[in-house]
Design an enzyme around this catalytic site. Structure first.
Site, short mmCIF file in Angstrom:
data_model
loop_
_atom_site.label_atom_id
_atom_site.label_comp_id
_atom_site.label_asym_id
_atom_site.label_seq_id
_atom_site.Cartn_x
_atom_site.Cartn_y
_atom_site.Cartn_z
N GLN A 2 0.80 -1.38 -0.17
CA GLN A 2 -0.09 -0.03 -0.17
C GLN A 2 0.81 1.15 0.20
O GLN A 2 1.30 1.70 1.03
CB GLN A 2 -1.01 0.17 1.18
CG GLN A 2 -1.88 1.07 1.05
CD GLN A 2 -3.24 0.95 2.26
OE1 GLN A 2 -3.11 0.14 2.92
NE2 GLN A 2 -3.81 2.16 2.05
N PHE A 3 1.22 1.79 -1.06
CA PHE A 3 2.02 2.99 -1.30
C PHE A 3 1.41 4.20 -0.67
O PHE A 3 2.23 5.10 -0.41
CB PHE A 3 2.34 3.25 -2.80
CG PHE A 3 1.00 4.00 -3.57
CD1 PHE A 3 1.03 5.05 -3.79
CD2 PHE A 3 0.05 3.09 -4.24
CE1 PHE A 3 -0.10 6.00 -4.18
CE2 PHE A 3 -0.97 3.63 -4.85
CZ PHE A 3 -1.13 5.33 -5.03
N THR A 4 0.01 4.19 -0.52
CA THR A 4 -0.43 5.40 0.33
C THR A 4 -0.17 5.60 1.61
O THR A 4 -0.24 6.67 2.32
CB THR A 4 -2.11 5.45 0.10
OG1 THR A 4 -2.53 4.29 0.77
CG2 THR A 4 -2.24 5.53 -1.45
#
Length: 150
Positions: free
Chosen positions: A78-80
């Site tokens: 999850q890059f966020t």
């Protein structure tokens, strides 16, 4: 490397309406990777996560690890997690690693967790539009950033 660790009674990830992976009792982990991450971060985090004593013992005290309870792990990229919200209302993801670096690191994290846990783990698919479901048991949610070891 940032992780959000949730103790779950069950969790699953769907991609295009099909279940990619599902687990019962264990940990659902979101992981965000940045360019500054190294194998040292992976090794430290995987050991920390597998030995984190957040499952109840016979007295109901959080004193057992996922390893000790025979639990499972579901790992989702999850890059966020690296969102910067300092300026304006639109998050910036400039700190998140690009796929050419992040995918091999994610794969190394999978391998490290499987080694530490002693069995395969469930995973999402890097870059896919995933639908993650979970029943957070407790609720217990812990955030660990490998850049804040001390």
């Amino acid at each position: 490397m940032i992780t959000v660790i949730q103790r779950v009674s069950e969790s699953s990830v769907k991609i295009e309406g099909k279940i990619k992976a599902q687990i019962g009792v264990g940990l659902m982990i979101l992981v965000g990777i940045e360019d500054a991450d190294t194998q040292e971060d992976i090794d430290w985090l995987s050991k920390k996560i597998v030995n984190l004593r957040i499952f109840p013992d016979e007295n109901g005290v959080m004193n057992r690890s996922v390893l000790e309870v025979g639990g499972e792990i579901l790992l989702i990229s999850q890059f966020t997690l690296h969102a910067s919200t300092k300026k304006g209302n639109r998050p910036s993801y400039i700190k998140a690693a690009k796929p050419d670096f992040a995918i091999p690191m994610y794969e190394k994290m999978i391998q490290a967790l499987e080694t530490e846990l002693g069995k395969p783990i469930g995973t999402g698919e890097f870059g896919a539009d995933m639908k993650v479901s979970l029943v957070n048991d407790g609720p217990v949610t812990i955030v660990i950033d490998s850049k804040n070891k001390v």
